[in-house]
Enzyme design. Structure first.
Site, PDB file in Angstrom:
ATOM      1  N   ASN A  23       0.901  -1.140   0.106  1.00 27.15           N
ATOM      2  CA  ASN A  23      -0.064  -0.007  -0.010  1.00 27.15           C
ATOM      3  C   ASN A  23       0.933   1.281  -0.005  1.00 27.15           C
ATOM      4  OD1 ASN A  23      -1.815   1.954   0.372  1.00 27.15           O
ATOM      5  ND2 ASN A  23      -2.293   1.275   2.497  1.00 27.15           N
ATOM      6  N   LYS A  53       0.154   4.207  -0.129  1.00 25.92           N
ATOM      7  CA  LYS A  53      -0.453   5.495   0.251  1.00 25.92           C
ATOM      8  C   LYS A  53      -0.395   6.693  -0.717  1.00 25.92           C
ATOM      9  CE  LYS A  53      -0.236   2.826   4.759  1.00 25.92           C
ATOM     10  NZ  LYS A  53      -0.019   3.106   6.315  1.00 25.92           N
ATOM     11  N   HIS A  63      -9.362   0.549   5.324  1.00 19.58           N
ATOM     12  CA  HIS A  63      -8.173   0.898   5.929  1.00 19.58           C
ATOM     13  C   HIS A  63      -8.364   1.696   7.014  1.00 19.58           C
ATOM     14  CE1 HIS A  63      -4.166   2.342   6.539  1.00 19.58           C
ATOM     15  NE2 HIS A  63      -3.814   1.014   5.785  1.00 19.58           N
ATOM     16  N   GLU A  66      -6.852   4.270   8.161  1.00 20.94           N
ATOM     17  CA  GLU A  66      -6.641   5.688   7.846  1.00 20.94           C
ATOM     18  C   GLU A  66      -7.851   6.323   7.253  1.00 20.94           C
ATOM     19  OE1 GLU A  66      -2.912   5.265   5.693  1.00 20.94           O
ATOM     20  OE2 GLU A  66      -2.120   4.549   7.593  1.00 20.94           O
ATOM     21  N   GLU A 101      -4.797  -5.112  10.631  1.00 19.68           N
ATOM     22  CA  GLU A 101      -3.878  -4.258  10.925  1.00 19.68           C
ATOM     23  C   GLU A 101      -4.268  -3.355  12.179  1.00 19.68           C
ATOM     24  OE1 GLU A 101      -2.027  -2.917   6.980  1.00 19.68           O
ATOM     25  OE2 GLU A 101      -3.852  -1.798   7.081  1.00 19.68           O
ATOM     26  N   GLY A 133       2.724   2.122  10.773  1.00 22.90           N
ATOM     27  CA  GLY A 133       3.470   3.390  10.905  1.00 22.90           C
ATOM     28  C   GLY A 133       4.388   3.678  12.052  1.00 22.90           C
ATOM     29  N   SER A 135       3.627  -2.178  10.594  1.00 22.95           N
ATOM     30  CA  SER A 135       5.053  -2.067  10.540  1.00 22.95           C
ATOM     31  C   SER A 135       5.990  -3.497  10.353  1.00 22.95           C
ATOM     32  CB  SER A 135       5.694  -1.800  11.940  1.00 22.95           C
ATOM     33  OG  SER A 135       5.030  -0.421  12.220  1.00 22.95           O
TER      34      SER A 135
HETATM   35  P1  13P Z   1       3.150   0.469   7.701  1.00 21.60           P
HETATM   36  O1  13P Z   1       3.638  -0.906   7.138  1.00 21.60           O
HETATM   37  O2  13P Z   1       3.885   1.464   7.342  1.00 21.60           O
HETATM   38  O3  13P Z   1       3.039   0.225   9.192  1.00 21.60           O
HETATM   39  O4  13P Z   1       1.640   0.584   7.247  1.00 21.60           O
HETATM   40  C1  13P Z   1       0.989  -0.617   7.281  1.00 21.60           C
HETATM   41  C2  13P Z   1      -0.273  -0.231   6.452  1.00 21.60           C
HETATM   42  O5  13P Z   1      -1.238   0.511   6.816  1.00 21.60           O
HETATM   43  C3  13P Z   1      -0.519  -0.844   5.131  1.00 21.60           C
HETATM   44  O6  13P Z   1      -1.934  -0.547   4.729  1.00 21.60           O
END
Ligand code: 13P
Length: 246
Positions: free
Chosen positions: A9, A11, A91, A93, A163, A169, A209
């Site tokens: 992803n 982003k 997701h 976010e 997740e 992150g 992560s």
């Molecule tokens: P990170 O791997 O940067 O923690 O992000 C995970 C994520 O949100 C994948 O969709």
């Protein structure tokens, strides 16, 4: 049997040139025992599609209506025209920053499946939910409210990504015990609602992560069928080494 999947992803990162370069590099990863999918920023999808790479790609987002007065939004059929075969839905976010709730996510799931687009459905709890010890119930309600109206046949077009928000992150990864416990719980919840056989066919990915140093132990867990990777998907060397962790 279910597939191993590694999804990147990206982003809201990268320039167009960087995205094209990364897509080319990712397409060279050895994919013999893993399905690799990238989710680039939507604006770069046509340029990546034009490269004709041996690589699956999807959209990070869409609006669940066919067409109409939805300024700034993009429909799943428009994305399908651009060549996508996957979407991310749910997701954290988008749940937290864009306020997408379980009911709206259910509409998105329906819109994607109607056009035969495979869904990676994300779920996961924030830290305070885990501290209260109710993460299982929380994740179950995310699944119930957005997925459990589906028939068993429809569910086959869903991959689940667990997740935990506290791991995204942050550099904090769920331990292999925490990941396995939740993945097993998700699979048992699917088995209760559908059948054991169907639950055994659904890939459940871990995200949060995940990186080259922790991927092997996470992917070795019996119910972890791959990863949804954020930060470490932006460097082909890291992503490649995660792909080699199966
Ligand atoms: P990170 O791997 O940067 O923690 O992000 C995970 C994520 O949100 C994948 O969709």
């Amino acid at each position: 049997m279910r597939k191993n999947i590694l999804a990147g992803n990206w982003k809201m990162n990268l320039s167009e040139n960087e995205a094209i370069q990364l897509a080319k590099e990712v397409s060279e990863i050895n994919m013999s025992n893993v399905e690799v999918i990238i989710f680039p920023p939507v604006i770069y999808i046509p340029s990546i599609a034009k490269l004709g790479l041996n690589l699956k790609f999807g959209a990070q987002n869409f609006y669940p209506k066919d067409k109409g007065a939805f300024t700034g939004e993009i429909s799943i059929n428009q994305l399908k025209d651009a060549g996508i075969s996957y979407v991310l839905i749910g997701h954290s976010e988008r749940r937290t920053i864009l306020k997408e709730d379980n009911e709206f996510l259910k509409e998105k799931v329906n819109a994607a499946l109607e056009l035969d687009i495979h869904v990676i459905f994300c779920c996961g709890e924030e830290l305070k939910i885990r501290e209260q010890g109710v993460e299982n119930e929380f994740v179950k309600s995310q699944l119930e409210e957005s997925l459990f109206h589906l028939t068993g046949d429809q569910l086959k077009n869903i991959t689940i990504a667990y997740e935990p928000i506290w791991a995204i992150g942050t550099g904090l990864t769920a331990s292999k015990e925490q990941a396995e416990a939740m993945h097993l719980y998700i699979r048992e919840t699917l088995a209760q609602k559908y059948t054991k056989d169907l639950a055994a066919e659904i890939s459940i990915l871990y995200g949060g992560s995940c990186n080259p140093s922790n991927a092997s132990e996470l992917f070795a867990c019996p119910n972890v069928d791959g990863g949804l990777i954020g930060g470490a998907a932006l460097k082909s060397t890291d992503f490649n080494s995660i792909a080699n962790s199966f």
